[in-house]
Write a protein that holds these residues in place. Structure first.
Motif, short mmCIF file in Angstrom:
data_model
loop_
_atom_site.label_atom_id
_atom_site.label_comp_id
_atom_site.label_asym_id
_atom_site.label_seq_id
_atom_site.Cartn_x
_atom_site.Cartn_y
_atom_site.Cartn_z
N GLY A 1 -15.94 2.10 0.13
CA GLY A 1 -15.34 1.82 0.19
C GLY A 1 -13.94 1.74 -0.21
O GLY A 1 -12.62 0.58 -0.69
N GLN A 2 -13.28 2.62 -0.35
CA GLN A 2 -12.28 3.16 -0.60
C GLN A 2 -11.08 3.54 0.56
O GLN A 2 -11.19 5.10 1.20
CB GLN A 2 -12.18 4.34 -1.42
N VAL B 1 0.57 -1.29 13.40
CA VAL B 1 -0.66 -0.10 12.63
C VAL B 1 0.38 -0.08 11.63
O VAL B 1 -0.86 -0.38 10.12
CB VAL B 1 -1.01 1.19 13.69
N LEU B 2 0.91 0.07 11.12
CA LEU B 2 2.11 0.78 9.81
C LEU B 2 1.53 -0.46 8.76
O LEU B 2 1.21 -0.34 7.75
CB LEU B 2 3.17 0.80 9.90
N PHE B 3 2.26 -1.53 9.27
CA PHE B 3 1.39 -3.06 8.44
C PHE B 3 0.16 -2.93 8.22
O PHE B 3 -0.05 -3.34 6.73
CB PHE B 3 1.95 -4.30 8.84
N ALA B 4 -0.83 -2.60 8.69
CA ALA B 4 -2.47 -3.19 8.76
C ALA B 4 -2.79 -1.76 7.62
O ALA B 4 -3.42 -1.87 6.43
CB ALA B 4 -2.66 -3.01 10.00
N LEU B 5 -2.56 -0.04 7.98
CA LEU B 5 -2.72 0.82 6.86
C LEU B 5 -2.34 0.24 5.54
O LEU B 5 -2.99 0.27 4.47
CB LEU B 5 -2.54 1.88 8.01
N ARG B 6 -0.81 -0.12 5.22
CA ARG B 6 -0.71 -0.12 3.85
C ARG B 6 -1.37 -1.48 3.15
O ARG B 6 -0.92 -1.64 2.08
CB ARG B 6 1.21 -1.23 4.27
N ARG B 7 -1.97 -1.90 3.46
CA ARG B 7 -2.88 -2.96 3.60
C ARG B 7 -3.89 -3.04 3.60
O ARG B 7 -4.99 -4.39 2.84
CB ARG B 7 -2.24 -4.58 3.73
N ASP C 1 2.23 7.79 -0.15
CA ASP C 1 0.62 6.95 -0.79
C ASP C 1 -0.80 8.06 -0.53
O ASP C 1 -0.73 8.68 -0.24
CB ASP C 1 0.10 5.98 0.98
N SER C 2 -1.11 7.56 -1.99
CA SER C 2 -2.03 8.13 -1.96
C SER C 2 -3.35 8.49 -1.69
O SER C 2 -4.19 8.88 -1.35
CB SER C 2 -3.07 7.53 -4.08
N ARG C 3 -3.44 7.42 -0.69
CA ARG C 3 -4.70 7.38 0.08
C ARG C 3 -4.41 7.88 1.88
O ARG C 3 -5.48 8.45 2.29
CB ARG C 3 -4.36 5.81 0.97
N VAL C 4 -2.70 8.55 2.01
CA VAL C 4 -3.29 9.37 2.72
C VAL C 4 -3.33 11.38 2.89
O VAL C 4 -2.79 11.60 1.65
CB VAL C 4 -1.76 8.78 2.73
#
Length: 199
Positions: free
Chosen positions: A27-28, A129-135, A164-167
């Motif tokens: 879930g991360q 796509v960028l909008f979705a990934l950010r959220r 972004d730390s998730r990237v």
């Protein structure tokens, strides 16, 4: 893991992808930004990784140089038979993509969104796509985006990938001499010497 003839090396890159997949399964949400020169093996690595997945929902799309002016051409690959109105706001399409990712993980499986050749995405699809990934927040989603090394001209993607730390960024270099020797054998080209492979 399936390993077709002609695929060698890239063990550390596959390990990183596997680690990011494991994090997404908890879930991360994760994004892997795979960059390299043209012909450097990005698409091959992506294909190898996707082929190794046995229990994931895979959504695979790709940009095409001849279709960069086709609004939402890449997004429409996710909904065959549907053509998105070119005038639709990218944020609305991004919200639709978020909903799609949410529905696909409803069964508990991780969703892998694979985007090949980011540099050829039409601008509306890229923005959606960028909008979705950010959220993405507590989602079981791994997005793997492959692109040429010089493709961060878009300031939105540059900020996202750089801040972004998730990237996780993977810079794909050339194969090692040992990998080239193995590749020559796998392709039936005979034995390549260490000196020849190094050269």
């Amino acid at each position: 893991m399936r390993t077709p003839a002609g695929f060698v090396g890239r063990h550390s890159e596959l390990r990183i992808l596997g680690d990011r997949l494991a994090a997404a399964e908890t879930g991360q949400p994760q994004v892997v930004y795979l960059e390299g020169d043209a012909g450097g093996g990005k698409s091959t690595l992506l294909s190898e990784f996707l082929g190794s997945l046995s229990d994931a929902v895979v959504l695979e799309v790709g940009g095409d140089e001849d279709e960069t002016l086709l609004s939402y051409g890449v997004i429409d690959q996710l909904q065959p038979g549907t053509v998105t109105d070119p005038g639709t706001d990218p944020m609305a399409v991004g919200a639709w993509l978020l909903d799609l990712l949410d529905r696909r993980q409803a069964g508990g499986q991780v969703v892998v969104l694979a985007i090949d050749d980011l540099q050829w995405l039409d601008r509306p699809s890229s923005r959606a796509v960028l909008f979705a990934l950010r959220r993405l927040r507590a989602d079981k989603v791994l997005a793997v985006v492959s692109t040429r090394a010089d493709a961060l001209a878009d300031p939105g993607w540059a900020r996202f990938v750089g801040g972004d730390s998730r990237v996780t960024r993977i810079r794909l270099g050339g194969l090692s001499p040992a990998d080239l020797i193995e590749l020559a054998t796998a392709l039936g080209l005979g034995v390549l010497s260490q000196r020849g492979a190094s050269r």
